[in-house]
Design a protein around this motif. Sequence first.
Motif: not given
Length: 76
Positions: A32-44
């Motif tokens: 129930g506790e947030a541990v990781v967020r998956l998100m796309p890699v941004k073009d710097r």
Amino acid sequence: MQMIDITELRSHLPDYIARAAAGEEIMVTRRGEAVVRLMPVKDRRAAAKEQLARLSAGALVGDVVSPVEADWSAAQ
């Protein structure tokens, strides 16, 4: 943002990676506790250009009054 348990992530990892690569953000929880967020890699470079555009929207260009040739001192 979708929240999933780590067990669900383990069971369907390729699917969630594909969704994150497509632009979706996925929050992974453990007990129930947030541990990781998956998100796309941004073009710097693109992110830097976006930030520059936001900053330049509030900046005044040509607002310097003194001519470049004028002598000045930081102590004045």
